[in-house]
Design an enzyme around this catalytic site. Structure first.
Site, mmCIF file in Angstrom:
data_model
loop_
_atom_site.group_PDB
_atom_site.id
_atom_site.type_symbol
_atom_site.label_atom_id
_atom_site.label_comp_id
_atom_site.label_asym_id
_atom_site.label_seq_id
_atom_site.Cartn_x
_atom_site.Cartn_y
_atom_site.Cartn_z
ATOM 1 N N SER A 46 17.655 -6.536 5.037
ATOM 2 C CA SER A 46 18.408 -5.168 5.439
ATOM 3 C C SER A 46 19.956 -5.702 5.797
ATOM 4 O O SER A 46 20.355 -6.695 6.347
ATOM 5 C CB SER A 46 17.726 -4.735 6.700
ATOM 6 N N ASN A 52 7.787 -8.188 1.217
ATOM 7 C CA ASN A 52 8.340 -6.657 1.702
ATOM 8 C C ASN A 52 7.764 -6.413 2.748
ATOM 9 O O ASN A 52 8.356 -5.565 3.529
ATOM 10 C CB ASN A 52 7.842 -5.735 0.310
ATOM 11 N N TYR A 64 14.743 -5.505 15.375
ATOM 12 C CA TYR A 64 14.774 -5.493 13.635
ATOM 13 C C TYR A 64 15.918 -6.227 13.374
ATOM 14 O O TYR A 64 15.961 -6.797 12.213
ATOM 15 C CB TYR A 64 14.680 -3.879 13.510
ATOM 16 N N SER A 110 0.710 -1.305 0.050
ATOM 17 C CA SER A 110 0.005 0.132 -0.003
ATOM 18 C C SER A 110 0.846 1.233 -0.064
ATOM 19 O O SER A 110 0.235 2.407 -0.162
ATOM 20 C CB SER A 110 -1.033 -0.098 1.137
ATOM 21 N N ARG A 111 2.000 1.296 0.306
ATOM 22 C CA ARG A 111 3.044 2.379 0.243
ATOM 23 C C ARG A 111 4.656 1.952 0.268
ATOM 24 O O ARG A 111 4.816 0.880 0.146
ATOM 25 C CB ARG A 111 2.743 2.984 1.622
#
Length: 236
Positions: A144, A86, A159, A11-12
Site C-alpha cells: 500500500s 493478497n 496498517y 474469497s472476495r
C-alpha cells in the site's frame, strides 16, 4: 505443464478478482481462504465460466494453517509459478482510525502485523524453495502507498507499519533470489472499492488488480525487489 498460481485472501475483493483474471489467462489458481465452505457460491461462479480454480483452506494469521496449507499444496502439486500475497486486514478503526498514534493499541499492531506481514513472510518461506527448484517464479506482495516512508502521514499506524514491513519482506526475498528467474515485487493497488477500501475509494477493482497481474506475469529479466503501482515504479 499448466501454469499454477496461489492467491491468498481469495474469497472476495482483489483476491477474488485476481484469481479470476489469472484463471482467464490460463492458470490453474489455488484460491487460499479462511472458509472455503462459505465461499462455495463464488467458486462455483468461476467454475461455471470454465475456469480452473480450487479453493484451499488458508488462514495467514495462523502459522499452523500456513504449514498445513504448504504441505498439502506440495503433496498435491509440487510446483508453483505465481504467489500473490493478497490477504490482509485493516483494523485501525477499532482504535479510532485516523487519530493520534498515541491511541493505537499494541494488540492492534500485533494482530495487523501477524496477518499483513508475518503471514506473507512465512508462506513465502514455504513456497519460495519450490520456485527456486523449478528455476522460475513470481511473488507479488500486495502492499500500500500508506506504507511509503517517502510519503508517510498520520493515522492508521498499525496498517502503515505492517505494509512498510511487508516491503522489507519483498526486498529480502528478492535479494535471496538475485540472479535467478524468481522475481519478487511489492504492488500498491491504490485505494480500491472493496470491503476494506469502502465505496468512497477512487479506483475500481479492475484498476486495482492491473498492477498485480502485471507483476504476476512479468517476463524473464523483469524487475525484482521493487515497489510499483500500475506497472510504474514508485518510491519506498
Amino acid at each position: 505443464m499448466k501454469k499454477l498460481a496461489i492467491v491468498t485472501g481469495a474469497s472476495r475483493g482483489l483476491g477474488y478478482a485476481t484469481s479470476e483474471a489469472l484463471a482467464q489467462k490460463g492458470y490453474k489458481v489455488i484460491m487460499g481462504m479462511r472458509n472455503p465452505e462459505k465461499a462455495q457460491k463464488q467458486i462455483n461462479t468461476l467454475k461455471m465460466k470454465d475456469l480452473d480454480v480450487v479453493a484451499m483452506k488458508l488462514d495467514v494469521s495462523q502459522e499452523k494453517s500456513i504449514n498445513e496449507f504448504a504441505e498439502a499444496f506440495r503433496r498435491e502439486y509440487g510446483y508453483v509459478d505465481v504467489l500473490v500475497n493478497n490477504a490482509g486486514i485493516f483494523i485501525d478503526d477499532e482504535d479510532g482510525g485516523n487519530s493520534s498514534v498515541f491511541k493505537t493499541k499494541s494488540s492492534t499492531i500485533q494482530k495487523t502485523f501477524t496477518t499483513n506481514t508475518l503471514g506473507p513472510f512465512l508462506l513465502t518461506q514455504k513456497i519460495f524453495p519450490m520456485m527456486q527448484a523449478e528455476g522460475h517464479g513470481r511473488i507479488v506482495n500486495v502492499s500500500s502507498g500508506m506504507g511509503q516512508l517517502s510519503d508517510m502521514n498520520r493515522g492508521y499506524a498499525a496498517y502503515r507499519m505492517s505494509k512498510t514491513a511487508l516491503n522489507v519482506v519483498t526486498r529480502v526475498f528478492a535479494e535471496e533470489a538475485k540472479g535467478e528467474d524468481v522475481l519478487v515485487n511489492s504492488i500498491c493497488p491504490g485505494w480500491v472499492k472493496t470491503d476494506m477500501g469502502g465505496q468512497g475509494a477512487d479506483r475500481s477493482i479492475d484498476q486495482g488488480i492491473k498492477g498485480i497481474l502485471w507483476a504476476a506475469t512479468l517476463p524473464k529479466g523483469g524487475p525484482t525487489g521493487g515497489f510499483f503501482r500500475d506497472g510504474e515504479r514508485i518510491e519506498w
